[in-house]
Design an enzyme around this catalytic site. Structure first.
Site, PDB file in Angstrom:
ATOM      1  N   HIS A  64       8.135  -4.931  12.294  1.00  0.00           N
ATOM      2  CA  HIS A  64       8.644  -4.144  11.173  1.00  0.00           C
ATOM      3  C   HIS A  64       9.951  -3.435  11.519  1.00  0.00           C
ATOM      4  O   HIS A  64      10.018  -2.689  12.493  1.00  0.00           O
ATOM      5  CB  HIS A  64       7.644  -3.049  10.753  1.00  0.00           C
ATOM      6  CG  HIS A  64       6.234  -3.491  10.688  1.00  0.00           C
ATOM      7  ND1 HIS A  64       5.720  -4.230   9.647  1.00  0.00           N
ATOM      8  CD2 HIS A  64       5.199  -3.293  11.538  1.00  0.00           C
ATOM      9  CE1 HIS A  64       4.432  -4.456   9.856  1.00  0.00           C
ATOM     10  NE2 HIS A  64       4.099  -3.913  10.999  1.00  0.00           N
ATOM     11  N   GLN A  77       1.288 -20.874  51.131  1.00  0.00           N
ATOM     12  CA  GLN A  77       2.095 -20.130  52.091  1.00  0.00           C
ATOM     13  C   GLN A  77       1.652 -18.669  51.984  1.00  0.00           C
ATOM     14  O   GLN A  77       2.045 -17.944  51.070  1.00  0.00           O
ATOM     15  CB  GLN A  77       3.587 -20.256  51.781  1.00  0.00           C
ATOM     16  CG  GLN A  77       4.487 -19.609  52.818  1.00  0.00           C
ATOM     17  CD  GLN A  77       5.948 -19.584  52.398  1.00  0.00           C
ATOM     18  OE1 GLN A  77       6.274 -19.687  51.222  1.00  0.00           O
ATOM     19  NE2 GLN A  77       6.846 -19.439  53.371  1.00  0.00           N
ATOM     20  N   GLY A 126      25.720 -20.597  51.210  1.00  0.00           N
ATOM     21  CA  GLY A 126      25.867 -21.408  52.398  1.00  0.00           C
ATOM     22  C   GLY A 126      26.942 -22.446  52.118  1.00  0.00           C
ATOM     23  O   GLY A 126      26.961 -23.056  51.050  1.00  0.00           O
ATOM     24  N   GLY A 164      10.375 -17.584  54.728  1.00  0.00           N
ATOM     25  CA  GLY A 164      11.563 -18.415  54.671  1.00  0.00           C
ATOM     26  C   GLY A 164      11.283 -19.829  54.205  1.00  0.00           C
ATOM     27  O   GLY A 164      10.143 -20.300  54.190  1.00  0.00           O
ATOM     28  N   THR A 165      12.357 -20.521  53.841  1.00  0.00           N
ATOM     29  CA  THR A 165      12.221 -21.866  53.283  1.00  0.00           C
ATOM     30  C   THR A 165      11.685 -22.868  54.296  1.00  0.00           C
ATOM     31  O   THR A 165      10.855 -23.725  53.963  1.00  0.00           O
ATOM     32  CB  THR A 165      13.574 -22.350  52.743  1.00  0.00           C
ATOM     33  OG1 THR A 165      14.083 -21.400  51.809  1.00  0.00           O
ATOM     34  CG2 THR A 165      13.416 -23.683  52.029  1.00  0.00           C
ATOM     35  N   GLU A 169      28.920 -29.250  59.403  1.00  0.00           N
ATOM     36  CA  GLU A 169      28.642 -27.834  59.621  1.00  0.00           C
ATOM     37  C   GLU A 169      28.073 -27.224  58.348  1.00  0.00           C
ATOM     38  O   GLU A 169      28.457 -27.599  57.237  1.00  0.00           O
ATOM     39  CB  GLU A 169      29.930 -27.091  60.015  1.00  0.00           C
ATOM     40  CG  GLU A 169      29.702 -25.647  60.435  1.00  0.00           C
ATOM     41  CD  GLU A 169      31.005 -24.965  60.838  1.00  0.00           C
ATOM     42  OE1 GLU A 169      30.944 -24.008  61.630  1.00  0.00           O
ATOM     43  OE2 GLU A 169      32.080 -25.390  60.352  1.00  0.00           O
ATOM     44  N   ALA A 226       6.392 -20.296  45.985  1.00  0.00           N
ATOM     45  CA  ALA A 226       5.465 -19.327  46.557  1.00  0.00           C
ATOM     46  C   ALA A 226       5.872 -17.876  46.336  1.00  0.00           C
ATOM     47  O   ALA A 226       5.042 -16.979  46.469  1.00  0.00           O
ATOM     48  CB  ALA A 226       5.305 -19.581  48.061  1.00  0.00           C
ATOM     49  N   GLY A 227       7.133 -17.631  46.019  1.00  0.00           N
ATOM     50  CA  GLY A 227       7.620 -16.263  45.966  1.00  0.00           C
ATOM     51  C   GLY A 227       7.338 -15.562  44.655  1.00  0.00           C
ATOM     52  O   GLY A 227       7.072 -16.191  43.626  1.00  0.00           O
ATOM     53  N   ASN A 272      26.025 -24.985  49.382  1.00  0.00           N
ATOM     54  CA  ASN A 272      24.719 -25.606  49.584  1.00  0.00           C
ATOM     55  C   ASN A 272      23.788 -25.154  48.463  1.00  0.00           C
ATOM     56  O   ASN A 272      23.569 -23.951  48.282  1.00  0.00           O
ATOM     57  CB  ASN A 272      24.168 -25.195  50.955  1.00  0.00           C
ATOM     58  CG  ASN A 272      22.752 -25.672  51.184  1.00  0.00           C
ATOM     59  OD1 ASN A 272      22.285 -26.620  50.565  1.00  0.00           O
ATOM     60  ND2 ASN A 272      22.039 -25.002  52.085  1.00  0.00           N
TER      61      ASN A 272
END
Length: 401
Positions: A311, A77, A135, A82-83, A146, A8-9, A160
């Site tokens: 050329h 969207q 991440g 954001g994701t 975590e 979407a971005g 990530n």
């Protein structure tokens, strides 16, 4: 199983190349990024959901209503928040477990299959030298414990990759996700809700190629990587006096004229016309309907559809958008006299490309006058022009580009 592909971005760091198209439609090694993602996922899914927004008509026209025999559904969207917000827009179109893939990164079949085979909810990771820019994932026995965004003291070296497999429970977690400090609904926060709910999240470790193509020179880096191991083939017309050295692909409908010397890895796409008496080398893609003419040298560059360098010109380590026209005698500088890395202005800030050699970025329909000289790192916006004989030392934009 479906694949939700986030496309979407705009890709503002890719300006001016994204002035007329969304970033996922930019070509890498001759194939649009979003098509590469769809190709990697196609063996493992029975349908696609594309989340579109900026210039969505370009993606719809490119992909169509089906891809490699699998149905394609589009959801819009309207605001890029954001994701997690992007994935949430696909809720009504998804049934059962699904993949989430970014439409503007280069992924492999192996990476996608790892997510599919993990079962349940899964996060794709890759060991990196400097995890503080990503991440960072921690796990015990393959189960996520975590996920921390860009920590100053990373708990592991696993980055990530932003590629996931989810159960439908993810949509409930997304609905409970609040705006982050940077004003977005983060998919990592939604995953935090899943962990708090006691849901197991598998960590899929991957150590193959993964390319985040965010800025113009990274199109060159990704093209260089993907053209490694290129197998040459000639389906188009190559005249007897032309020379093909190394791996060169000449697609059906392309023409290579007498006196052209092409030193691979090079891809000459359908409708392109190369020569006579020119030199094309390095990891170069001569795009569809591109003209490379007499006494022209093109080195390690991407020339997009309809561009004309006809050329007595030199184009080195550069990215030229669609329908660019270089006047006769146009020369691109791709090396600083002080031997430092070339710097480019991205979103108002000077950025080190990390490349000792880098030429120019030209938006669609940029045009140079004859005998123009373009300095290393210069950006010409969509529709920007130069005068005959001019030395262009600073970025230049038209009213639209």
């Amino acid at each position: 199983m479906q694949a939700v592909v986030v496309a979407a971005g705009e890709g503002t760091r890719m300006r001016p190349l994204t002035a007329n198209r969304p970033k996922p439609t930019l070509p890498v090694a001759g194939t649009p990024l979003v098509e590469r993602v769809l190709d990697a996922a196609a063996p493992y899914v029975d349908g696609f959901v594309l989340v579109v927004g900026y210039r969505d008509e370009v993606i719809r026209e490119l992909v169509g209503d089906s891809y490699r025999g699998q149905p394609v559904e589009y959801v819009e969207q309207t605001e890029q928040l954001g994701t997690a917000h992007a994935v949430g827009t696909a809720a009504e179109a998804v049934d059962g477990r699904f993949l989430v893939l970014n439409g503007d990164v280069v992924v492999t079949d192996e990476l996608v299959s790892g997510l599919v085979e993990a079962g349940g909810t899964a996060v794709a990771t890759k060991p990196v030298d400097d995890p503080s820019n990503y991440g960072v994932v921690s796990h015990e026995n393959g189960r996520l414990t975590e996920l921390v965004e860009k920590p100053s003291d990373p708990p592991s070296n696993l980055a990530n990759l932003g590629l996931y497999a989810f159960e439908e429970s993810a949509f409930d977690a997304i609905e409970r996700t609040e705006l982050s400090e940077r004003g977005e609904y983060e998919i990592t926060d939604a995953i935090g809700h899943l962990l708090a709910d006691g849901e197991d999240v598998s960590v899929v470790e991957y150590d193959g190629p993964w390319l985040d193509v965010g800025r113009p020179w990274e199109l060159l880096s990704a093209t260089e990587t993907l053209l490694e191991g290129l197998e040459g083939r000639v389906d188009g017309a190559v005249e007897d006096g032309a020379t093909l050295s190394g791996p060169v692909v000449v697609e059906d409908g392309a023409r290579v004229r007498d006196g052209a010397y092409i030193e691979g890895p090079v891809v000459v796409q359908s409708g392109a016309d190369v020569g006579p008496n020119c030199f094309v080398r390095g990891a170069t893609v001569v795009g569809p309907d591109v003209r490379v003419g007499n006494a022209v040298e093109v080195k390690n560059s991407v020339l997009m559809r309809g561009t004309n360098v006809a050329h007595h010109a030199y184009v080195g380590d550069s990215v030229l958008g669609q329908d660019v026209n270089f006047g006769a005698g146009t020369k691109v500088a791709n090396l600083r006299h002080d031997d430092e890395n070339v710097r480019v202005t991205v979103k108002g800030e000077r950025v080190d490309t990390g490349r000792r050699k880098f030429g120019v970025v030209c938006g669609d329909e940029a045009k140079t006058g004859i005998n123009s000289s373009l300095n290393a790192g210069v950006v010409l916006g969509a529709g920007a022009t130069s005068k005959p004989g001019e030395a262009v030392l600073k970025d230049r934009y038209s009213e639209t580009g």
